[in-house]
Write a protein that holds these residues in place. Sequence first.
Motif, PDB file in Angstrom:
ATOM      1  N   ARG A 155      -2.321 -13.754  -2.964  1.00 18.09           N
ATOM      2  CA  ARG A 155      -3.388 -12.896  -3.501  1.00 18.09           C
ATOM      3  C   ARG A 155      -4.374 -13.714  -4.347  1.00 18.09           C
ATOM      4  O   ARG A 155      -5.597 -13.548  -4.245  1.00 18.09           O
TER       5      ARG A 155
ATOM      6  N   ASP B  87      -2.284  -5.488  -7.552  1.00 16.07           N
ATOM      7  CA  ASP B  87      -2.273  -5.244  -6.118  1.00 16.07           C
ATOM      8  C   ASP B  87      -1.768  -6.486  -5.344  1.00 16.07           C
ATOM      9  O   ASP B  87      -2.493  -7.120  -4.604  1.00 16.07           O
ATOM     10  N   TRP B  88      -0.478  -6.875  -5.540  1.00 15.69           N
ATOM     11  CA  TRP B  88       0.035  -8.077  -4.858  1.00 15.69           C
ATOM     12  C   TRP B  88       1.522  -7.960  -4.639  1.00 15.69           C
ATOM     13  O   TRP B  88       2.142  -7.055  -5.113  1.00 15.69           O
TER      14      TRP B  88
END
Length: 402
Positions: free
Chosen positions: A349, A401-402
């Motif tokens: 990410r 968000d990873w």
Amino acid sequence: MTTHPLFATRTQNMKASEIRELLKLLDQPDIISFAGGIPDPALFPADAFAQAFQTALGPGRQAQALQYSVSEGYAPLREWLVDHMASIGVACDMDNILITSGSQQALDYLGKLFLSPGDTALVGWPTYLGAISAFNAYEPRFDRLSIPGNQGAEEYRKAAGAGRVKFAYLSPDFSNPTGETVDLRGREALLDLAEDLDCAVIEDGAYQALRYDGAPIPPILALEQARKGSIEDCRTIYCGSFSKTLSPGLRVGWVVAAKPIISQLVLMKQAADLHSATINQMAVHQVAQACFESHIPKVRQTYRARRDAMLAALQAHMPDCVSWTKPEGGMFVWLTLPAGTSGAALLARALDTVKVAFVPGQAFFPDGSGENTIRLSFSNSDEDTIREGIRRLGQVLRGGDW
Ligand SMILES: Cc1ncc(COP(=O)(O)O)c(C=O)c1O
């Protein structure tokens, strides 16, 4: 992974690291990389080396510089190292020293010297990846070295099964990958454990000279010598390196140990590569003699400022759920992310969204645990880059968000 029925069983342990694929992306421009644990090339004493190579190739020296030489290593360099070791508390003579092609070669030879298939190597959890790779070729089992001893000799012996515990390997000063230091009590406890187990201690001093604050702690070999009087009675084997102080490219390291151990290692060197490059040893000797003492403070000053910048930036930008080590030296800070998260996923990410690289910590655990850890190196980026890179990393971590 390529296997072939003709390949020896030892190759089954030799795995290419999965993270290599991700790290290939580092070739892209504008990546901020905290991945490689390498020195800043701006700190190489390049002029001193230019002069040293010119001298080595000059009249009267070139025949020696370009010729085969003895496996033990270039005598003046070993003499310089006798004084250097004395300066850090270890009394030895030239015959206790073997020059190796980097300390990595010493780790390979020590694996070859001690490990039969199924023997146990005690290592930190995590530990230096290159040590795991070097020892793996000799088909050991790894067990977790805990300092100070939460686990007694008897438990280690039982776990070793049909094999034997042969050595404990550790990098007691500012280890790779965590940056942590083993304190005096821990070093003494380790020596007690090694006595109980009747095993060797491999002390990796790769970062020993890179202390930025706090009082130096004597090498484990020095502490054992204080107990026993003579290096000849010591079970500790010290591996040193010029890679982090002068130059890694010249591949010059050394081993200090009791003479019977050195004699065995010399036989291995004869079988493996005869000797380390003569001209490189001559150059390192000349540069060490001319400027080791004046050069090291410059290296320390540069890396200290970078470490400080990284620690301050982590403090400013990391969410509360992340913790990290506060190294007194070396090149690394080790981060622990929330349980259940993945350092490898974070890397993917971070590379994709903010172009920041580091090494996921899992690679440093012999059992592949440590998924929620990462290693950051501060040695090869200036302070502004470090601040910006950590700011970006904080942004990704907070984004979740990873
Ligand atoms: C802990 C440790 N030991 C040994 C080495 C090997 O260094 P060299 O072979 O360059 O001396 C490294 C290199 O990164 C290291 O981090």
